[in-house]
Write a protein that holds these residues in place. Structure first.
Motif, PDB file in Angstrom:
ATOM      1  N   GLY A  71       0.799  -1.224   0.000  1.00 58.15           N
ATOM      2  CA  GLY A  71       0.000   0.000   0.000  1.00 58.15           C
ATOM      3  C   GLY A  71       0.829   1.269   0.000  1.00 58.15           C
ATOM      4  O   GLY A  71       0.401   2.290  -0.565  1.00 58.15           O
ATOM      5  N   THR A  72       1.998   1.225   0.627  1.00 59.65           N
ATOM      6  CA  THR A  72       2.829   2.432   0.674  1.00 59.65           C
ATOM      7  C   THR A  72       3.502   2.733  -0.656  1.00 59.65           C
ATOM      8  O   THR A  72       4.097   3.803  -0.819  1.00 59.65           O
ATOM      9  CB  THR A  72       3.915   2.301   1.757  1.00 59.65           C
ATOM     10  N   GLN A  73       3.408   1.797  -1.611  1.00 59.74           N
ATOM     11  CA  GLN A  73       4.031   2.010  -2.912  1.00 59.74           C
ATOM     12  C   GLN A  73       3.012   2.286  -4.019  1.00 59.74           C
ATOM     13  O   GLN A  73       3.383   2.398  -5.184  1.00 59.74           O
ATOM     14  CB  GLN A  73       4.871   0.777  -3.293  1.00 59.74           C
ATOM     15  N   ARG A  74       1.751   2.427  -3.637  1.00 63.29           N
ATOM     16  CA  ARG A  74       0.744   2.765  -4.640  1.00 63.29           C
ATOM     17  C   ARG A  74       0.957   4.190  -5.132  1.00 63.29           C
ATOM     18  O   ARG A  74       1.362   5.062  -4.352  1.00 63.29           O
ATOM     19  CB  ARG A  74      -0.667   2.644  -4.052  1.00 63.29           C
ATOM     20  N   PRO A  75       0.684   4.452  -6.395  1.00 65.25           N
ATOM     21  CA  PRO A  75       0.888   5.797  -6.941  1.00 65.25           C
ATOM     22  C   PRO A  75       0.156   6.886  -6.166  1.00 65.25           C
ATOM     23  O   PRO A  75       0.705   7.978  -5.957  1.00 65.25           O
ATOM     24  CB  PRO A  75       0.365   5.686  -8.378  1.00 65.25           C
ATOM     25  N   ASP A  76      -1.066   6.602  -5.714  1.00 68.52           N
ATOM     26  CA  ASP A  76      -1.815   7.643  -5.001  1.00 68.52           C
ATOM     27  C   ASP A  76      -1.169   7.966  -3.652  1.00 68.52           C
ATOM     28  O   ASP A  76      -1.179   9.125  -3.209  1.00 68.52           O
ATOM     29  CB  ASP A  76      -3.280   7.235  -4.826  1.00 68.52           C
ATOM     30  N   TYR A  77      -0.580   6.954  -3.010  1.00 65.72           N
ATOM     31  CA  TYR A  77       0.091   7.228  -1.735  1.00 65.72           C
ATOM     32  C   TYR A  77       1.441   7.896  -1.965  1.00 65.72           C
ATOM     33  O   TYR A  77       1.810   8.830  -1.245  1.00 65.72           O
ATOM     34  CB  TYR A  77       0.264   5.949  -0.918  1.00 65.72           C
ATOM     35  N   LEU A  78       2.178   7.440  -2.962  1.00 70.09           N
ATOM     36  CA  LEU A  78       3.477   8.051  -3.266  1.00 70.09           C
ATOM     37  C   LEU A  78       3.327   9.511  -3.681  1.00 70.09           C
ATOM     38  O   LEU A  78       4.250  10.305  -3.485  1.00 70.09           O
ATOM     39  CB  LEU A  78       4.181   7.263  -4.361  1.00 70.09           C
ATOM     40  N   ALA A  79       2.163   9.866  -4.214  1.00 71.91           N
ATOM     41  CA  ALA A  79       1.921  11.269  -4.542  1.00 71.91           C
ATOM     42  C   ALA A  79       1.866  12.125  -3.283  1.00 71.91           C
ATOM     43  O   ALA A  79       2.196  13.313  -3.306  1.00 71.91           O
ATOM     44  CB  ALA A  79       0.617  11.405  -5.331  1.00 71.91           C
ATOM     45  N   LYS A  80       1.465  11.510  -2.168  1.00 77.77           N
ATOM     46  CA  LYS A  80       1.429  12.220  -0.893  1.00 77.77           C
ATOM     47  C   LYS A  80       2.768  12.138  -0.170  1.00 77.77           C
ATOM     48  O   LYS A  80       3.218  13.110   0.437  1.00 77.77           O
ATOM     49  CB  LYS A  80       0.327  11.642   0.007  1.00 77.77           C
ATOM     50  N   ASN A  81       3.396  10.968  -0.220  1.00 81.99           N
ATOM     51  CA  ASN A  81       4.681  10.768   0.445  1.00 81.99           C
ATOM     52  C   ASN A  81       5.622   9.997  -0.472  1.00 81.99           C
ATOM     53  O   ASN A  81       5.609   8.765  -0.493  1.00 81.99           O
ATOM     54  CB  ASN A  81       4.507  10.012   1.766  1.00 81.99           C
ATOM     55  N   PRO A  82       6.443  10.694  -1.234  1.00 77.08           N
ATOM     56  CA  PRO A  82       7.350  10.025  -2.179  1.00 77.08           C
ATOM     57  C   PRO A  82       8.324   9.054  -1.519  1.00 77.08           C
ATOM     58  O   PRO A  82       8.863   8.178  -2.191  1.00 77.08           O
ATOM     59  CB  PRO A  82       8.103  11.197  -2.826  1.00 77.08           C
ATOM     60  N   ASN A  83       8.518   9.191  -0.205  1.00 81.03           N
ATOM     61  CA  ASN A  83       9.410   8.275   0.509  1.00 81.03           C
ATOM     62  C   ASN A  83       8.767   6.909   0.716  1.00 81.03           C
ATOM     63  O   ASN A  83       9.438   5.942   1.083  1.00 81.03           O
ATOM     64  CB  ASN A  83       9.816   8.873   1.861  1.00 81.03           C
ATOM     65  N   GLY A  84       7.456   6.815   0.499  1.00 83.37           N
ATOM     66  CA  GLY A  84       6.778   5.529   0.551  1.00 83.37           C
ATOM     67  C   GLY A  84       6.788   4.868   1.909  1.00 83.37           C
ATOM     68  O   GLY A  84       6.941   3.644   2.007  1.00 83.37           O
ATOM     69  N   LYS A  85       6.620   5.678   2.969  1.00 88.17           N
ATOM     70  CA  LYS A  85       6.597   5.122   4.315  1.00 88.17           C
ATOM     71  C   LYS A  85       5.393   5.657   5.086  1.00 88.17           C
ATOM     72  O   LYS A  85       4.783   6.658   4.709  1.00 88.17           O
ATOM     73  CB  LYS A  85       7.889   5.478   5.066  1.00 88.17           C
ATOM     74  N   VAL A  86       5.070   4.967   6.167  1.00 88.73           N
ATOM     75  CA  VAL A  86       4.057   5.435   7.107  1.00 88.73           C
ATOM     76  C   VAL A  86       4.726   5.623   8.464  1.00 88.73           C
ATOM     77  O   VAL A  86       5.767   5.014   8.716  1.00 88.73           O
ATOM     78  CB  VAL A  86       2.881   4.427   7.227  1.00 88.73           C
ATOM     79  N   PRO A  87       4.162   6.501   9.302  1.00 89.65           N
ATOM     80  CA  PRO A  87       2.893   7.211   9.158  1.00 89.65           C
ATOM     81  C   PRO A  87       3.031   8.473   8.324  1.00 89.65           C
ATOM     82  O   PRO A  87       4.140   8.917   8.007  1.00 89.65           O
ATOM     83  CB  PRO A  87       2.546   7.561  10.603  1.00 89.65           C
ATOM     84  N   LEU A  88       1.875   9.037   8.029  1.00 89.54           N
ATOM     85  CA  LEU A  88       1.807  10.307   7.317  1.00 89.54           C
ATOM     86  C   LEU A  88       0.621  11.078   7.871  1.00 89.54           C
ATOM     87  O   LEU A  88      -0.467  10.520   8.041  1.00 89.54           O
ATOM     88  CB  LEU A  88       1.628  10.076   5.818  1.00 89.54           C
ATOM     89  N   LEU A  89       0.840  12.346   8.147  1.00 93.98           N
ATOM     90  CA  LEU A  89      -0.219  13.222   8.637  1.00 93.98           C
ATOM     91  C   LEU A  89      -0.673  14.122   7.506  1.00 93.98           C
ATOM     92  O   LEU A  89       0.153  14.747   6.828  1.00 93.98           O
ATOM     93  CB  LEU A  89       0.306  14.072   9.798  1.00 93.98           C
ATOM     94  N   GLU A  90      -1.988  14.189   7.279  1.00 93.18           N
ATOM     95  CA  GLU A  90      -2.554  15.095   6.281  1.00 93.18           C
ATOM     96  C   GLU A  90      -3.462  16.096   6.988  1.00 93.18           C
ATOM     97  O   GLU A  90      -4.384  15.706   7.716  1.00 93.18           O
ATOM     98  CB  GLU A  90      -3.349  14.331   5.223  1.00 93.18           C
ATOM     99  N   LEU A  91      -3.185  17.387   6.780  1.00 90.11           N
ATOM    100  CA  LEU A  91      -3.981  18.437   7.410  1.00 90.11           C
ATOM    101  C   LEU A  91      -5.248  18.709   6.609  1.00 90.11           C
ATOM    102  O   LEU A  91      -5.388  18.272   5.454  1.00 90.11           O
ATOM    103  CB  LEU A  91      -3.150  19.708   7.541  1.00 90.11           C
ATOM    104  N   GLU A  92      -6.134  19.461   7.216  1.00 89.90           N
ATOM    105  CA  GLU A  92      -7.409  19.777   6.569  1.00 89.90           C
ATOM    106  C   GLU A  92      -7.222  20.515   5.252  1.00 89.90           C
ATOM    107  O   GLU A  92      -8.039  20.384   4.338  1.00 89.90           O
ATOM    108  CB  GLU A  92      -8.275  20.611   7.518  1.00 89.90           C
ATOM    109  N   ASP A  93      -6.134  21.272   5.132  1.00 92.43           N
ATOM    110  CA  ASP A  93      -5.907  22.046   3.903  1.00 92.43           C
ATOM    111  C   ASP A  93      -5.105  21.272   2.862  1.00 92.43           C
ATOM    112  O   ASP A  93      -4.726  21.828   1.827  1.00 92.43           O
ATOM    113  CB  ASP A  93      -5.199  23.362   4.229  1.00 92.43           C
ATOM    114  N   GLY A  94      -4.833  19.986   3.123  1.00 92.11           N
ATOM    115  CA  GLY A  94      -4.146  19.149   2.151  1.00 92.11           C
ATOM    116  C   GLY A  94      -2.646  19.046   2.335  1.00 92.11           C
ATOM    117  O   GLY A  94      -1.995  18.219   1.694  1.00 92.11           O
ATOM    118  N   ARG A  95      -2.060  19.871   3.194  1.00 93.48           N
ATOM    119  CA  ARG A  95      -0.623  19.745   3.458  1.00 93.48           C
ATOM    120  C   ARG A  95      -0.347  18.426   4.168  1.00 93.48           C
ATOM    121  O   ARG A  95      -1.169  17.957   4.960  1.00 93.48           O
ATOM    122  CB  ARG A  95      -0.119  20.911   4.299  1.00 93.48           C
ATOM    123  N   VAL A  96       0.810  17.841   3.880  1.00 93.53           N
ATOM    124  CA  VAL A  96       1.150  16.558   4.479  1.00 93.53           C
ATOM    125  C   VAL A  96       2.483  16.665   5.222  1.00 93.53           C
ATOM    126  O   VAL A  96       3.357  17.452   4.861  1.00 93.53           O
ATOM    127  CB  VAL A  96       1.230  15.438   3.417  1.00 93.53           C
TER     128      VAL A  96
END
Length: 206
Positions: free
Chosen positions: A38-63
């Protein structure tokens, strides 16, 4: 509302969830796992190119990646960040210790033991090295906690949250916590904090 992406059985992913529970901050949780790719899916890598968890996403879309950076952000203006400048720096020193001296041994040895996909990497040499490093890290904590109830200052801080995550499951990596009574008492103190939730807790679960 903020969103936390992560794995329920990962200590690093547990850290921000635990802090949110302790501070009463609501959040969405999205399960993303290294076990199923799951951490290597394109949609997740678009949020975190490092491909790791955890990841925090704010209400305004910043990660924001990296568990201890997430703790620092979520801990701002809470009782878990000391007001005293030295105690605040002391807190950070223990958080750096967690990532450089504790996690690479205690957490890695646990991962080698519990994740089947890592079995090939659980060589005798690797297990011995992580045991040695882990015992050293736990001994450093034991010395500190034999003298003081919390790692930084006189109250629980982000340092305690960061180091609790993998310390409380160290036995899963083969570490005998009975040999560290001060750590054992500290683990009990953390678990007794108002709002505490265990590692497998997710929002919406009882």
């Amino acid at each position: 509302m903020i969103t936390i992406y992560g794995m329920p059985d990962s200590g690093n992913c547990y850290k921000p969830r635990l802090l949110c529970a302790l501070t009463g901050r609501p959040f969405h949780h999205v399960g993303v796992s290294t076990e199923d790719g799951g951490t290597q899916r394109p949609d997740y890598l678009a949020k975190n190119p490092n491909g790791k968890v955890p990841l925090l996403e704010l209400e305004d879309g910043r990660v924001l990646p990296e568990s201890n950076a997430m703790l620092f952000f979520l801990g701002e203006e809470t009782a878990f960040v000391p007001a005293n400048p030295f105690e605040r720096a002391e807190m950070l020193s223990w958080m750096f210790f967690e990532q450089y001296s504790h996690e690479p041994h205690v957490a890695v040895r646990r991962s080698l033991k519990i994740y089947a996909r890592l079995a090939a990497f659980a060589t005798e040499e690797r297990l011995a090295a992580t045991m040695t490093g882990g015992l050293k890290a736990l001994s450093v904590m034991e010395q500190r906690l034999a003298e003081r109830p919390w790692l930084a200052g006189d109250a629980p801080s982000l340092a305690d949250v960061a180091l609790y995550a993998y310390s409380h499951v160290a036995a899963e990596g083969g570490f005998d916590l009975a040999a560290f009574p001060a750590i054992g008492a500290w683990l009990d103190r953390v678990a007794a904090l108002p709002g505490y939730r265990p590692m497998d807790w997710l929002p919406g679960a009882s």
